[in-house]
Design a protein around this motif. Structure first.
Motif, PDB file in Angstrom:
ATOM      1  N   LEU A 197      10.244  33.277  25.577  1.00  0.00           N
ATOM      2  CA  LEU A 197      11.173  32.387  24.886  1.00  0.00           C
ATOM      3  C   LEU A 197      11.982  33.129  23.822  1.00  0.00           C
ATOM      4  N   ALA A 198      11.933  34.461  23.856  1.00  0.00           N
ATOM      5  CA  ALA A 198      12.690  35.247  22.873  1.00  0.00           C
ATOM      6  C   ALA A 198      14.176  34.949  23.002  1.00  0.00           C
ATOM      7  N   GLY A 199      14.818  34.704  21.870  1.00  0.00           N
ATOM      8  CA  GLY A 199      16.248  34.402  21.860  1.00  0.00           C
ATOM      9  C   GLY A 199      16.575  32.945  22.145  1.00  0.00           C
ATOM     10  N   ARG A 200      15.577  32.133  22.474  1.00  0.00           N
ATOM     11  CA  ARG A 200      15.808  30.718  22.767  1.00  0.00           C
ATOM     12  C   ARG A 200      15.671  29.888  21.489  1.00  0.00           C
ATOM     13  N   GLU A 201      16.373  28.769  21.469  1.00  0.00           N
ATOM     14  CA  GLU A 201      16.250  27.841  20.339  1.00  0.00           C
ATOM     15  C   GLU A 201      15.754  26.508  20.860  1.00  0.00           C
ATOM     16  N   LEU A 202      14.652  26.037  20.274  1.00  0.00           N
ATOM     17  CA  LEU A 202      14.044  24.775  20.681  1.00  0.00           C
ATOM     18  C   LEU A 202      14.129  23.769  19.551  1.00  0.00           C
ATOM     19  N   LEU A 203      14.491  22.541  19.902  1.00  0.00           N
ATOM     20  CA  LEU A 203      14.466  21.409  18.977  1.00  0.00           C
ATOM     21  C   LEU A 203      13.269  20.557  19.379  1.00  0.00           C
ATOM     22  N   ARG A 278      23.814  22.647  21.727  1.00  0.00           N
ATOM     23  CA  ARG A 278      23.658  24.060  22.062  1.00  0.00           C
ATOM     24  C   ARG A 278      22.275  24.628  21.756  1.00  0.00           C
ATOM     25  N   VAL A 279      21.240  23.790  21.754  1.00  0.00           N
ATOM     26  CA  VAL A 279      19.886  24.325  21.793  1.00  0.00           C
ATOM     27  C   VAL A 279      19.521  24.535  23.258  1.00  0.00           C
ATOM     28  N   ASP A 280      18.552  25.365  23.502  1.00  0.00           N
ATOM     29  CA  ASP A 280      18.143  25.632  24.880  1.00  0.00           C
ATOM     30  C   ASP A 280      17.236  24.547  25.432  1.00  0.00           C
ATOM     31  N   ALA A 281      16.499  23.884  24.535  1.00  0.00           N
ATOM     32  CA  ALA A 281      15.599  22.830  25.002  1.00  0.00           C
ATOM     33  C   ALA A 281      15.360  21.826  23.892  1.00  0.00           C
ATOM     34  N   LEU A 282      15.274  20.566  24.293  1.00  0.00           N
ATOM     35  CA  LEU A 282      14.889  19.472  23.411  1.00  0.00           C
ATOM     36  C   LEU A 282      13.528  18.978  23.885  1.00  0.00           C
ATOM     37  N   VAL A 283      12.542  19.016  22.996  1.00  0.00           N
ATOM     38  CA  VAL A 283      11.182  18.597  23.339  1.00  0.00           C
ATOM     39  C   VAL A 283      10.843  17.392  22.475  1.00  0.00           C
ATOM     40  N   MET A 284      10.781  16.217  23.108  1.00  0.00           N
ATOM     41  CA  MET A 284      10.590  14.956  22.391  1.00  0.00           C
ATOM     42  C   MET A 284       9.117  14.569  22.362  1.00  0.00           C
ATOM     43  N   ALA A 406      -0.012  22.859  24.972  1.00  0.00           N
ATOM     44  CA  ALA A 406       1.344  23.254  24.582  1.00  0.00           C
ATOM     45  C   ALA A 406       1.838  24.421  25.417  1.00  0.00           C
ATOM     46  N   HIS A 407       1.002  25.402  25.653  1.00  0.00           N
ATOM     47  CA  HIS A 407       1.430  26.572  26.434  1.00  0.00           C
ATOM     48  C   HIS A 407       1.716  26.197  27.891  1.00  0.00           C
ATOM     49  N   VAL A 408       0.952  25.277  28.459  1.00  0.00           N
ATOM     50  CA  VAL A 408       1.219  24.847  29.838  1.00  0.00           C
ATOM     51  C   VAL A 408       2.570  24.131  29.902  1.00  0.00           C
ATOM     52  N   VAL A 409       2.856  23.294  28.914  1.00  0.00           N
ATOM     53  CA  VAL A 409       4.159  22.625  28.860  1.00  0.00           C
ATOM     54  C   VAL A 409       5.276  23.656  28.747  1.00  0.00           C
ATOM     55  N   LEU A 410       5.097  24.655  27.882  1.00  0.00           N
ATOM     56  CA  LEU A 410       6.131  25.673  27.701  1.00  0.00           C
ATOM     57  C   LEU A 410       6.289  26.545  28.943  1.00  0.00           C
ATOM     58  N   ASP A 411       5.213  26.743  29.698  1.00  0.00           N
ATOM     59  CA  ASP A 411       5.330  27.472  30.967  1.00  0.00           C
ATOM     60  C   ASP A 411       6.324  26.765  31.892  1.00  0.00           C
ATOM     61  N   GLU A 412       6.185  25.443  32.011  1.00  0.00           N
ATOM     62  CA  GLU A 412       7.079  24.676  32.876  1.00  0.00           C
ATOM     63  C   GLU A 412       8.495  24.652  32.313  1.00  0.00           C
ATOM     64  N   LEU A 417      14.782  27.388  32.203  1.00  0.00           N
ATOM     65  CA  LEU A 417      15.800  27.924  31.303  1.00  0.00           C
ATOM     66  C   LEU A 417      16.740  28.865  32.047  1.00  0.00           C
ATOM     67  N   PRO A 418      18.005  28.914  31.662  1.00  0.00           N
ATOM     68  CA  PRO A 418      18.937  29.844  32.276  1.00  0.00           C
ATOM     69  C   PRO A 418      18.607  31.268  31.867  1.00  0.00           C
ATOM     70  N   GLU A 419      19.120  32.239  32.616  1.00  0.00           N
ATOM     71  CA  GLU A 419      18.852  33.642  32.273  1.00  0.00           C
ATOM     72  C   GLU A 419      19.442  34.001  30.919  1.00  0.00           C
ATOM     73  N   VAL A 420      20.619  33.470  30.607  1.00  0.00           N
ATOM     74  CA  VAL A 420      21.249  33.734  29.315  1.00  0.00           C
ATOM     75  C   VAL A 420      20.993  32.535  28.424  1.00  0.00           C
ATOM     76  N   PRO A 421      20.477  32.736  27.188  1.00  0.00           N
ATOM     77  CA  PRO A 421      20.208  31.608  26.306  1.00  0.00           C
ATOM     78  C   PRO A 421      21.437  30.741  26.087  1.00  0.00           C
ATOM     79  N   TRP A 422      21.268  29.432  26.256  1.00  0.00           N
ATOM     80  CA  TRP A 422      22.354  28.485  26.049  1.00  0.00           C
ATOM     81  C   TRP A 422      22.803  28.514  24.591  1.00  0.00           C
TER      82      TRP A 422
END
Length: 424
Positions: A197-203, A278-284, A406-412, A417-422
């Motif tokens: 998840l390096a370079g990714r931004e999560l909300l 423009r975050v890479d993922a929203l986790v509600m 949490a790690h299993v959720v993040l695996d999925e 995720l796209p190859e280039v961080p959104w």
């Protein structure tokens, strides 16, 4: 502590202690690690013993303390400690210790153990602001991170004397959460934590909203925020930048996360709309109230003391469906990846899992994490979930600590995720 709360049973943890005044906090960390079932070996630097003595570490860990590579030479302790560790946590890490680690020094038991280990290494720096911000320290931290060392950002607050600013050692509970996240994280071929998840931004949303009825009372739920917190810690150790929307959460902020506190469903909806761009993922992961007061009373709602059977009538209205709203606002765009959470209980008409599958269809999120909350889930250290896609098909399941979940959720999530961080 009950067995279900002992999330580190059998883990061999090496705790390194640098020579800083914050070493007193590490005593609480060691106690927490031992309390969760870890076998802890404390390796202090010689200078750190001026702040906390060897007797304290031996009493808390149940093991003798060694600082020099010339102690227990026959057992090759300076190699064995690092080889046997499942996790290394260094707190506090001084500017001097960071510099020695960066250069590969092995002139005491701690630095030698760090060179030997193939376990995850979590480093918690603590020093005055000027030292933390010095270009030499920043470069040392950058190099260590490039090598796979998990250097967490210090907290901002009161330092030694009258000084205040970035450089404070995070609180022991936050360090314990970081340790849980690191030891449960997936590894790469070298044994280091996989930083996918390096370079990714999560909300990430966490906690439970509160809906005011009057100036005194509110509607709420039992969510503690612990699953959202575990997701934040897990994402941080895997390299993500994390913005955490916290709804009434009384937990120490994960080191390195940006935290925004809020209260009601409307406040959470506004915050999600503001920050999801423009975050890479929203986790509600927050538990959002489905209903709120149609009209909040300006004064405390009174009971009629003359009639013990009288009950006030409360008019409610629906709150915004933040998850569905976020999916619709994304329109035809592929990103951000949206992950919803569904807490369900079964009934006579359908099982909890059937209800979750229907919800997955309805909401349209990329992933829906379902858990049956009939048992003891809220506030617990453990959880059991099923991860569904948009069609309701089960992709994965996980039962165990909330960190492991949490790690299993993040695996999925990472697979989508796209190859280039959104967010780049």
């Amino acid at each position: 502590m009950s067995p279900s709360q002992r999330t580190l049973d059998g883990a061999r943890v090496l705790v390194g202690v640098g020579g800083g005044i914050a070493a007193y906090k590490t005593a609480h960390l060691v106690r927490g690690l031992v309390g969760e079932g870890a076998d802890v070996r404390v390796v202090p630097t010689a200078s750190s013993l001026h702040f906390v003595g060897a007797a304290t570490w031996e009493a808390l860990s149940g093991h003798p303390v060694l600082t020099s590579v010339f102690e227990d030479v026959d057992e090759v302790a300076h190699v064995r400690f690092g080889q046997e560790a499942d996790l290394v946590v260094i707190a506090p890490a001084t500017a001097d210790l960071l510099a020695r680690m960066r250069s590969g020094r092995a002139d005491d038991m701690l630095t030698a153990s760090v060179l030997v280990t193939r376990a995850p290494v979590v480093v918690a720096p603590a020093m005055h602001t000027e030292m933390w911000e010095h270009p030499s320290t920043r470069e040392n931290v950058s190099v260590l991170r490039e090598r796979g060392t998990l250097v967490i950002d210090p907290a901002v607050g009161r330092l030694t004397g009258p000084d205040s600013g970035p450089g404070r050692l995070p609180e022991p509970d936050a360090l314990l959460d970081a340790a849980r996240a690191a030891i449960a994280a997936p590894r790469d071929e070298r044994g280091a934590v996989r930083r996918d998840l390096a370079g990714r931004e999560l909300l990430i949303t966490a906690g439970g909203t509160r809906e005011d009825l009057d100036p005194v009372r509110f509607l709420a739920n039992h969510s503690s925020g612990r699953q959202g917190w575990a997701l934040a810690h897990a994402a941080l150790v895997r390299g993500a930048r994390v913005r955490l929307l916290a709804a009434n959460v009384e937990l120490e902020t994960p080191p390195g996360a940006e935290r925004i506190d809020l209260g009601s469903a409307a406040e959470l909806a506004d915050a999600v709309a503001t920050h999801r761009s423009r975050v890479d993922a929203l986790v509600m992961a927050a538990a959002v109230a489905d209903f709120t007061a149609a009209d909040r009373a300006q004064d405390k709602i009174k009971k009629d003391d003359g009639d013990d059977d009288s009950v006030p009538s409360l008019a409610l209205r629906r709150t915004q469906d933040i998850l569905r709203h976020s999916v619709l606002d994304r329109a035809d765009a592929e990103y951000p990846v949206i992950v919803g959470f569904a807490a369900e209980t079964g009934g006579n008409a359908a099982s909890a899992l059937d209800l979750a599958r229907a919800k997955a269809h309805r909401k349209g999120a990329d992933l829906l994490v379902f858990n049956d909350v009939s048992g003891e889930v809220f506030g617990s250290a453990s959880n059991s979930v099923h991860i569904l896609d948009q069609t309701g098909e089960e992709l994965a399941a996980s039962a165990g600590s909330k960190t492991a979940v949490a790690h299993v959720v993040l695996d999925e999530l990472a697979r989508r995720l796209p190859e280039v961080p959104w967010s780049a």
